[in-house]
Design a protein around this motif. Structure first.
Motif, short mmCIF file in Angstrom:
data_model
loop_
_atom_site.label_atom_id
_atom_site.label_comp_id
_atom_site.label_asym_id
_atom_site.label_seq_id
_atom_site.Cartn_x
_atom_site.Cartn_y
_atom_site.Cartn_z
N GLY A 210 0.82 -1.21 0.00
CA GLY A 210 0.00 0.00 0.00
C GLY A 210 0.85 1.25 0.00
N GLY A 212 2.01 2.97 2.14
CA GLY A 212 3.10 3.02 3.09
C GLY A 212 4.46 2.69 2.47
N PRO A 238 -4.33 3.04 -4.36
CA PRO A 238 -3.43 4.15 -4.67
C PRO A 238 -2.18 3.72 -5.44
N GLN A 250 -4.68 -4.90 -8.39
CA GLN A 250 -5.43 -4.18 -7.34
C GLN A 250 -6.46 -5.06 -6.65
N LYS A 253 -12.69 -3.26 -3.58
CA LYS A 253 -14.01 -2.97 -4.15
C LYS A 253 -13.96 -2.73 -5.65
N SER A 254 -13.03 -1.88 -6.08
CA SER A 254 -12.95 -1.59 -7.51
C SER A 254 -11.81 -2.37 -8.15
N ILE A 268 -0.61 -0.96 4.34
CA ILE A 268 -2.00 -0.79 3.88
C ILE A 268 -2.84 -0.44 5.11
N SER A 269 -3.61 0.65 5.02
CA SER A 269 -4.31 1.11 6.22
C SER A 269 -5.48 0.21 6.60
N ALA A 271 -8.70 0.30 4.65
CA ALA A 271 -9.97 0.98 4.33
C ALA A 271 -11.02 -0.07 3.96
N HIS A 274 -10.75 -1.66 0.64
CA HIS A 274 -9.68 -2.65 0.46
C HIS A 274 -10.07 -3.97 1.15
N ASP A 290 1.54 2.30 12.05
CA ASP A 290 0.53 2.93 12.92
C ASP A 290 -0.23 1.81 13.65
N ALA A 293 -3.95 1.37 12.98
CA ALA A 293 -4.45 1.21 11.60
C ALA A 293 -5.55 0.15 11.58
N ASP A 306 8.10 -0.45 10.80
CA ASP A 306 8.37 0.17 9.50
C ASP A 306 8.61 -0.94 8.48
N LEU A 307 7.82 -0.95 7.43
CA LEU A 307 7.96 -2.03 6.45
C LEU A 307 9.30 -1.96 5.74
C1 LIG Z 1 -15.63 3.83 -4.58
C2 LIG Z 1 -14.27 3.51 -4.04
C3 LIG Z 1 -13.65 2.35 -4.44
C4 LIG Z 1 -12.40 2.01 -3.91
N1 LIG Z 1 -11.80 0.84 -4.28
C5 LIG Z 1 -10.65 0.46 -3.70
C6 LIG Z 1 -10.06 -0.79 -4.01
O1 LIG Z 1 -10.54 -1.56 -4.82
N2 LIG Z 1 -8.91 -1.12 -3.38
C7 LIG Z 1 -8.30 -0.29 -2.46
O2 LIG Z 1 -7.24 -0.65 -1.93
N3 LIG Z 1 -8.83 0.91 -2.19
C8 LIG Z 1 -9.98 1.32 -2.80
N4 LIG Z 1 -10.50 2.53 -2.52
C9 LIG Z 1 -9.66 3.48 -1.75
C10 LIG Z 1 -9.72 3.27 -0.26
O3 LIG Z 1 -10.76 4.03 0.30
C11 LIG Z 1 -8.41 3.74 0.40
O4 LIG Z 1 -8.17 5.08 0.06
C12 LIG Z 1 -7.20 2.90 0.00
O5 LIG Z 1 -7.47 1.54 0.19
C13 LIG Z 1 -6.00 3.31 0.86
O6 LIG Z 1 -4.88 2.64 0.37
P1 LIG Z 1 -3.63 2.40 1.33
O7 LIG Z 1 -4.04 1.62 2.52
O8 LIG Z 1 -2.54 1.86 0.47
O9 LIG Z 1 -3.20 3.90 1.71
P2 LIG Z 1 -3.38 4.70 3.05
O10 LIG Z 1 -4.77 4.68 3.53
O11 LIG Z 1 -2.72 6.01 2.80
O12 LIG Z 1 -2.53 3.87 4.12
C14 LIG Z 1 -1.15 3.76 4.11
C15 LIG Z 1 -0.77 3.05 5.39
O13 LIG Z 1 0.63 2.83 5.39
C16 LIG Z 1 1.10 3.03 6.70
N5 LIG Z 1 2.52 3.36 6.56
C17 LIG Z 1 3.09 4.51 6.13
N6 LIG Z 1 4.43 4.39 6.08
C18 LIG Z 1 4.71 3.14 6.52
C19 LIG Z 1 5.90 2.42 6.71
N7 LIG Z 1 7.11 2.95 6.41
N8 LIG Z 1 5.85 1.16 7.20
C20 LIG Z 1 4.65 0.59 7.50
N9 LIG Z 1 3.48 1.22 7.32
C21 LIG Z 1 3.51 2.48 6.83
C22 LIG Z 1 0.25 4.14 7.26
O14 LIG Z 1 0.21 4.07 8.67
C23 LIG Z 1 -1.10 3.84 6.65
O15 LIG Z 1 -1.89 3.02 7.50
C24 LIG Z 1 -11.74 2.89 -3.02
C25 LIG Z 1 -12.37 4.07 -2.63
C26 LIG Z 1 -13.62 4.37 -3.13
C27 LIG Z 1 -14.28 5.64 -2.67
#
Ligand SMILES: Cc1cc2nc3c(=O)[nH]c(=O)nc-3n(C[C@H](O)[C@H](O)[C@H](O)COP(=O)(O)OP(=O)(O)OC[C@H]3O[C@@H](n4cnc5c(N)ncnc54)[C@H](O)[C@@H]3O)c2cc1C
Length: 320
Positions: A210, A212, A238, A250, A253-254, A268-269, A271, A274, A290, A293, A306-307
């Motif tokens: 993710g 992160g 993202p 990916q 959901k989408s 990966i947070s 959400a 996801h 975090d 998370a 830290d990953l």
């Molecule tokens: C209609 C709709 C459809 C969607 N479809 C999808 C989908 O199919 N798939 C999907 O994934 N998302 C989807 N999303 C987006 C979803 O809401 C989130 O925004 C997304 O999943 C967040 O991705 P993330 O966890 O990679 O990023 P973030 O939420 O930004 O999380 C990053 C995480 O990394 C951690 N981090 C940061 N640095 C480090 C480090 N060095 N070491 C360890 N941890 C660290 C942080 O603490 C944080 O928890 C959709 C959103 C909508 C509105």
């Protein structure tokens, strides 16, 4: 009002969706509590082979018409609205998918049935449904009661076990023509996702990355770990949006829904969008710096770390 619980069957290419089986299992349990039947409502054209997969329902209503050969919001609305008004089911369960959300919103507006969206659980209290909903992308957990005890729920994938809704048998099928049709929106063509290099839905080990991860250059670290584990790399949205990995990787959901034996979630947070794609994995291990998370809420094991420290160390241990 009857005690029946309807499930709007989602299908494509002659196959019933996984989400439909999840709803059918829940419908059987709920209909029992309301003294009604679990009814699978399938819309389409010449779809008799589909009904063989709907054995968990007590009854099937098949609305058959050439205008329903492919999903469009208007054709589904036109077919469903008069039937819901006439038969007054207690609950209408719809998968919380693109199709399901299109169906449920319009059906609610036209029939006056209230809509509980993003449902993750449905219980009964005093003979009435109580629905747990994740609102504002999971930031609010609401418990919803319908004013007169009937309503529509769009149910998030993975909320109920699909196995409970998979059963052999051939329930009675009532085939109807739609009372009204509406072809204002016409189906053009289905655009299928590009074929990917790896089909992550078939992998038993997924190393998912993710935001992160920080930057594109760090993806190589995750690829090395996946190779050392004999698995494939997957991603949150993202990462695919940024073009750091192909869209075919990916999860969510989408994206794609996966059920590997091991899902290693790195940065990966967690959400709801996801989680929808991976919460059925047999073993989920999360690494996130975090400790609060939300991914830790579904992970079986986790490390608040830290990953960028953990991933190279793990790879070295596996390959050393
Ligand atoms: C209609 C709709 C459809 C969607 N479809 C999808 C989908 O199919 N798939 C999907 O994934 N998302 C989807 N999303 C987006 C979803 O809401 C989130 O925004 C997304 O999943 C967040 O991705 P993330 O966890 O990679 O990023 P973030 O939420 O930004 O999380 C990053 C995480 O990394 C951690 N981090 C940061 N640095 C480090 C480090 N060095 N070491 C360890 N941890 C660290 C942080 O603490 C944080 O928890 C959709 C959103 C909508 C509105």
């Amino acid at each position: 009002m009857s005690g029946d619980v309807w499930v709007i069957v989602e299908h494509r290419d002659g196959a019933v969706s996984e989400g439909t089986f999840e709803l059918l299992g829940a419908a059987g349990r709920l209909a029992g509590a309301f003294g009604g039947q679990a009814v699978a409502v399938v819309l389409g054209s010449a779809m008799s082979p589909l009904t063989a997969d709907l054995g968990a329902a007590d009854r099937i209503i098949a609305i058959d018409d050439p205008t329903l050969a492919e999903f469009t919001p208007t054709s589904y609305q036109a077919a469903l609205v008069p039937l819901v008004r006439e038969r007054e089911p207690r609950l209408v369960l719809v998968a919380n998918t693109g199709v399901g959300m299109d169906v449920a919103g319009g059906l609610s507006a036209a029939t006056g049935y209230p809509l509980a969206a993003y449902a993750t659980g449905i219980e009964t209290e005093g003979g009435a449904p109580v629905v747990s909903c994740q609102l504002y992308a999971g930031k609010i957990a609401a418990r919803v009661r319908f004013r007169d005890g009937r309503g529509i729920c769009t149910v998030v994938a993975g909320s109920f076990p699909a196995d409970a809704g998979r059963a052999a048998g051939s329930p009675e099928v009532e085939t109807l023509a739609p009372a009204t049709t509406d072809a204002r929106i016409r189906f053009g063509r289905l655009i299928r996702p590009e074929a990917g290099d790896v089909d992550i839905t078939r992998e038993s080990i997924l190393v998912a990355v993710g935001r992160g991860i920080g930057e594109a250059d760090n993806i190589g670290l995750v690829e090395e770990l996946a190779a050392a584990l004999g698995g494939a790399v997957a991603a949150s949205r993202p990462i695919a949006d940024a073009g750091w990995l192909p869209r075919t990787r990916q999860v969510g959901k989408s994206g794609l829904r996966v059920k590997p034996r091991l899902y290693l979630a790195l940065g990966i947070s967690g959400a709801p969008e996801h989680l929808e794609g991976m919460r059925d994995a047999e073993l989920i291990i999360a690494i996130n710096n975090d400790p609060r998370a939300p991914i830790f809420g579904v992970a079986h094991y986790g490390a608040a770390a830290d990953l960028l420290d953990v991933v190279p160390a793990l790879t070295a241990r596996l390959t050393g």
